[in-house]
Design an enzyme around this catalytic site. Structure first.
Site, short mmCIF file in Angstrom:
data_model
loop_
_atom_site.label_atom_id
_atom_site.label_comp_id
_atom_site.label_asym_id
_atom_site.label_seq_id
_atom_site.Cartn_x
_atom_site.Cartn_y
_atom_site.Cartn_z
N SER A 144 -18.32 18.35 82.60
CA SER A 144 -17.22 18.91 83.38
C SER A 144 -17.65 20.25 83.94
O SER A 144 -18.61 20.86 83.45
CB SER A 144 -15.99 19.10 82.47
OG SER A 144 -15.01 19.90 83.08
N TYR A 157 -11.04 21.76 75.25
CA TYR A 157 -11.73 20.89 76.21
C TYR A 157 -13.02 21.55 76.69
O TYR A 157 -14.08 20.92 76.74
CB TYR A 157 -10.80 20.62 77.38
CG TYR A 157 -11.36 19.72 78.46
CD1 TYR A 157 -11.39 18.35 78.30
CD2 TYR A 157 -11.86 20.26 79.65
CE1 TYR A 157 -11.88 17.51 79.29
CE2 TYR A 157 -12.36 19.44 80.65
CZ TYR A 157 -12.37 18.07 80.47
OH TYR A 157 -12.87 17.25 81.46
#
Length: 260
Positions: A144, A157
């Site tokens: 990500s 996250y």
């Protein structure tokens, strides 16, 4: 082109029942790969199988939790017996919990780490054993932009995806001698069902993303397919331990791009 041809290859896409995972699986299948799709929800698997069947793809569903090592091992053993080999593993299954760190329960933090980081480790470890024996394999981890950048509300996250970036590099280092390439894809902001509520005109975050992205738009899920095919194919046979960011140029710039 033969370099990108995946005919005769078998690809696992964890969580490949919707969104970015489904877009990647579709791209791999269009390049010729046979699909193995996993999820923890039977209903999602059933719906995904209808989609893949309508597209004319060969796809097999497996219902299990990638964070459960015993369950994952049993299913991987079944996959190998049924399909003979696994050529490509895409560690796509993941979750996100948007909450300020000071308010986040430790149990929730651990859950995100478990799904987004430990799960890919378990699946990679299990699949790599066969790949090492065959001296061939491709592993793609869904990283990500949060592997590189911080942002409020996503501490768990971001920690997991940062860890996944480094896991990618370390597994590549260990397994490169066995002709296994381990790389990552780092998506930017994409138009999915998860982001639909914040992509409406006038929403502050929608305006922020459009203004912050040099291309001036959200990514479409199919924008990931080419990168996945590249990393899954012979075209990337000397690419190892890398994360390719598919973000419309966000990480290439600072501040708001010029409108000129």
């Amino acid at each position: 082109m033969t370099l990108f041809n995946l005919e005769g290859k078998t690809a696992i896409v964890t969580g490949g029942t919707h969104g970015l995972g489904m877009a990647i699986a579709t791209g791999l299948a269009e390049a010729g790969a046979e699909l193995i799709i996993t999820d923890i929800f039977e209903e999602k698997l059933d719906e995904a199988m209808k989609y893949y069947k309508e597209k004319g793809f060969k796809a097999t569903p497996y219902l299990f939790d990638v964070t459960n090592e015993d369950d994952a091992k049993a299913n991987v053993d079944t996959m190998l017996k049924k399909h003979g080999k696994i050529d490509i593993l895409v560690n796509n299954a993941g979750i996100i919990m948007r909450q300020m760190a000071v308010d986040m329960e430790v149990s929730d933090f651990r859950k995100v780490i478990d799904v987004d980081l430990v799960g890919p480790f378990i699946m990679s470890k299990l699949i790599a054993k066969d790949m090492i024996a065959r001296k061939s394999g491709k592993i793609i981890n869904m990283c990500s932009m949060m592997s590189e950048l911080g942002r409020d509300n996503v501490s768990a996250y971001a920690a997991a995806k940062g860890g996944l970036k480094m896991l990618t590099k370390n597994l590549a280092t260990e397994w490169a001698r066995h002709n296994i390439q381990v790389n990552g894809i780092g998506p930017g902001y994409f138009a999915t069902t998860q982001t639909e509520p914040i992509r409406v005109d006038g929403h502050p975050f929608n305006e922020f993303i459009i203004n912050r992205t040099p291309e001036g738009r959200w990514g479409n899920p199919e924008d990931l397919a080419g990168t996945a095919i590249f990393l899954a194919s012979d075209a990337s046979k000397f690419v190892n331990g890398q994360v390719i960011y598919v973000d419309g140029g966000i990480l290439a710039t600072i501040g708001k791009p010029s409108n000129e």
